[in-house]
Motif scaffolding. Sequence first.
Motif, short mmCIF file in Angstrom:
data_model
loop_
_atom_site.label_atom_id
_atom_site.label_comp_id
_atom_site.label_asym_id
_atom_site.label_seq_id
_atom_site.Cartn_x
_atom_site.Cartn_y
_atom_site.Cartn_z
N PHE A 131 1.70 8.06 1.16
CA PHE A 131 1.55 6.62 0.91
C PHE A 131 1.19 5.92 2.22
N THR A 132 0.38 4.88 2.09
CA THR A 132 -0.02 4.09 3.26
C THR A 132 0.03 2.60 2.91
N MET A 133 0.70 1.84 3.76
CA MET A 133 0.74 0.39 3.61
C MET A 133 -0.31 -0.25 4.51
N SER A 134 -0.87 -1.34 4.03
CA SER A 134 -1.77 -2.13 4.84
C SER A 134 -1.64 -3.58 4.38
N ARG A 135 -2.23 -4.49 5.16
CA ARG A 135 -2.16 -5.89 4.77
C ARG A 135 -3.42 -6.62 5.22
N ASP A 136 -3.78 -7.63 4.46
CA ASP A 136 -4.89 -8.51 4.80
C ASP A 136 -4.30 -9.91 4.85
N ASN A 137 -3.98 -10.37 6.03
CA ASN A 137 -3.31 -11.67 6.16
C ASN A 137 -4.21 -12.83 5.75
N VAL A 173 3.30 -11.42 -6.35
CA VAL A 173 2.84 -10.85 -7.61
C VAL A 173 2.21 -9.49 -7.34
N GLU A 174 2.79 -8.45 -7.95
CA GLU A 174 2.26 -7.11 -7.79
C GLU A 174 1.26 -6.80 -8.90
N SER A 175 0.33 -5.91 -8.57
CA SER A 175 -0.63 -5.43 -9.55
C SER A 175 -1.09 -4.04 -9.14
N GLY A 176 -1.76 -3.36 -10.07
CA GLY A 176 -2.32 -2.06 -9.75
C GLY A 176 -1.56 -0.87 -10.30
N GLY A 177 -0.43 -1.13 -10.92
CA GLY A 177 0.33 -0.03 -11.49
C GLY A 177 -0.36 0.54 -12.72
N GLY A 211 -2.94 12.48 -8.59
CA GLY A 211 -3.84 11.34 -8.57
C GLY A 211 -3.42 10.27 -7.58
N SER A 212 -4.17 9.16 -7.61
CA SER A 212 -3.95 8.07 -6.67
C SER A 212 -3.91 6.73 -7.40
N LEU A 213 -3.20 5.81 -6.79
CA LEU A 213 -3.18 4.42 -7.23
C LEU A 213 -3.08 3.55 -6.00
N ARG A 214 -3.60 2.33 -6.10
CA ARG A 214 -3.40 1.35 -5.04
C ARG A 214 -2.74 0.12 -5.63
N ASN A 263 -3.47 -13.04 2.26
CA ASN A 263 -2.04 -13.04 1.92
C ASN A 263 -1.69 -11.91 0.96
N THR A 264 -2.21 -10.74 1.24
CA THR A 264 -2.04 -9.60 0.34
C THR A 264 -1.61 -8.36 1.12
N VAL A 265 -0.69 -7.63 0.54
CA VAL A 265 -0.23 -6.36 1.09
C VAL A 265 -0.57 -5.26 0.08
N TYR A 266 -0.92 -4.10 0.60
CA TYR A 266 -1.34 -3.00 -0.26
C TYR A 266 -0.45 -1.78 -0.04
N LEU A 267 -0.37 -0.98 -1.08
CA LEU A 267 0.29 0.32 -0.99
C LEU A 267 -0.64 1.35 -1.62
N GLN A 268 -1.28 2.13 -0.79
CA GLN A 268 -2.14 3.21 -1.26
C GLN A 268 -1.29 4.44 -1.48
N MET A 269 -1.32 4.95 -2.70
CA MET A 269 -0.47 6.08 -3.06
C MET A 269 -1.37 7.25 -3.46
N ASN A 270 -1.30 8.31 -2.69
CA ASN A 270 -2.08 9.52 -2.95
C ASN A 270 -1.16 10.69 -3.27
N SER A 271 -1.74 11.72 -3.84
CA SER A 271 -0.98 12.94 -4.17
C SER A 271 0.30 12.59 -4.93
N LEU A 272 0.16 11.77 -5.92
CA LEU A 272 1.33 11.30 -6.67
C LEU A 272 2.03 12.43 -7.40
N LYS A 273 3.34 12.31 -7.49
CA LYS A 273 4.19 13.29 -8.15
C LYS A 273 4.96 12.62 -9.28
N PRO A 274 5.39 13.38 -10.26
CA PRO A 274 6.18 12.78 -11.34
C PRO A 274 7.41 12.03 -10.84
N GLU A 275 7.99 12.51 -9.74
CA GLU A 275 9.17 11.83 -9.20
C GLU A 275 8.85 10.49 -8.54
#
Length: 121
Positions: free
Chosen positions: A65-71, A3-7, A14-17, A74-86
């Motif tokens: 973008f940076t991926m990380s995980r906390d086993n 289950v994804e969240s954070g969008g 800007g940034s989103l995680r 049971n969660t994986v993260y995607l930190q997204m910085n300097s976001l672009k329209p594309e």
Amino acid sequence: QLVESGGGLVQAGGSLRLSCAASGRTFSYAMGWFRQAPGKEREFVGSISPSGGSKHYADSVKGRFTMSRDNAKNTVYLQMNSLKPEDTAVYSCAARRSVVITTDPENYDYWGQGTQVTVSS
């Protein structure tokens, strides 16, 4: 189950995680993030090994973008910085019953439903 969240909606620069929570024990699985924009093919974003020690990113997001995980969670993260329209797309996480990371979506066994990321200019 994944289950994804954070969008959401964010301005360019800007940034989103994003988070991907797994209902099962995924500590031994390689994980990946993919995205799909309207009218486009699904695109690899990044992947991470079970330990988190090995990561691979698409050239289009490398350095932003940076991926990380906390086993333990049971969660994986995607930190997204300097976001672009594309970067606007539906982002989905995937799990692979292997310790080897890969960019090929056909090699992933489980998928989440996705979360929408919209970047305004």
